[in-house]
Motif scaffolding. Structure first.
Motif, PDB file in Angstrom:
ATOM      1  N   LEU A  17       0.798  -1.218   0.000  1.00 39.50           N
ATOM      2  CA  LEU A  17       0.000   0.000   0.000  1.00 39.50           C
ATOM      3  C   LEU A  17       0.836   1.276   0.000  1.00 39.50           C
ATOM      4  O   LEU A  17       0.283   2.372   0.012  1.00 39.50           O
ATOM      5  CB  LEU A  17      -0.924   0.022   1.223  1.00 39.50           C
ATOM      6  N   CYS A  20       0.053   4.637  -1.944  1.00 39.77           N
ATOM      7  CA  CYS A  20      -1.190   4.337  -2.654  1.00 39.77           C
ATOM      8  C   CYS A  20      -2.035   5.603  -2.698  1.00 39.77           C
ATOM      9  O   CYS A  20      -2.375   6.169  -1.665  1.00 39.77           O
ATOM     10  CB  CYS A  20      -1.923   3.215  -1.939  1.00 39.77           C
ATOM     11  N   GLY A  21      -2.356   6.066  -3.862  1.00 42.21           N
ATOM     12  CA  GLY A  21      -3.148   7.275  -4.029  1.00 42.21           C
ATOM     13  C   GLY A  21      -2.508   8.189  -5.042  1.00 42.21           C
ATOM     14  O   GLY A  21      -1.308   8.128  -5.293  1.00 42.21           O
ATOM     15  N   GLN A  26      -4.347  11.618  -0.269  1.00 43.71           N
ATOM     16  CA  GLN A  26      -4.646  10.183  -0.311  1.00 43.71           C
ATOM     17  C   GLN A  26      -3.461   9.363   0.189  1.00 43.71           C
ATOM     18  O   GLN A  26      -3.634   8.396   0.926  1.00 43.71           O
ATOM     19  CB  GLN A  26      -5.013   9.758  -1.731  1.00 43.71           C
ATOM     20  N   ARG A  27      -2.258   9.757  -0.209  1.00 41.15           N
ATOM     21  CA  ARG A  27      -1.067   9.038   0.258  1.00 41.15           C
ATOM     22  C   ARG A  27      -0.877   9.220   1.755  1.00 41.15           C
ATOM     23  O   ARG A  27      -0.492   8.287   2.463  1.00 41.15           O
ATOM     24  CB  ARG A  27       0.157   9.487  -0.525  1.00 41.15           C
ATOM     25  N   THR A  30      -3.420   6.920   3.493  1.00 47.19           N
ATOM     26  CA  THR A  30      -2.986   5.533   3.419  1.00 47.19           C
ATOM     27  C   THR A  30      -1.844   5.281   4.393  1.00 47.19           C
ATOM     28  O   THR A  30      -1.810   4.269   5.095  1.00 47.19           O
ATOM     29  CB  THR A  30      -2.544   5.176   1.989  1.00 47.19           C
TER      30      THR A  30
END
Length: 66
Positions: A17, A20-21, A26-27, A30
């Motif tokens: 993960l 991820c984004g 978003q990162r 995550t």
């Protein structure tokens, strides 16, 4: 030894993960989620979970997608 056995699947999941984004937010989210899980597994208390989330959020936000 028990901590290493607990941590192995967590590290594997975090690796999958990582970053991820598509946006920094978003990162960071995550990374915070992964860090919170790792903090709970390692420390087993609220302080460790919060610290893991903070470290994970910073690390996730600092990564750049390829």
């Amino acid at each position: 030894m028990k901590t290493i056995l607990k941590l192995t699947p967590v590290v594997g999941a975090l690796t999958l993960l990582a970053a991820c984004g598509s946006t920094m937010e978003q990162r960071a989210a995550t990374g915070a989620l992964g860090g919170a899980v790792a903090g709970q597994v390692i420390g087993g208390n609220t302080g460790s979970t919060v610290a893991g989330a903070a470290v994970g959020a910073v690390a996730g936000a600092a990564t750049t997608p390829k």
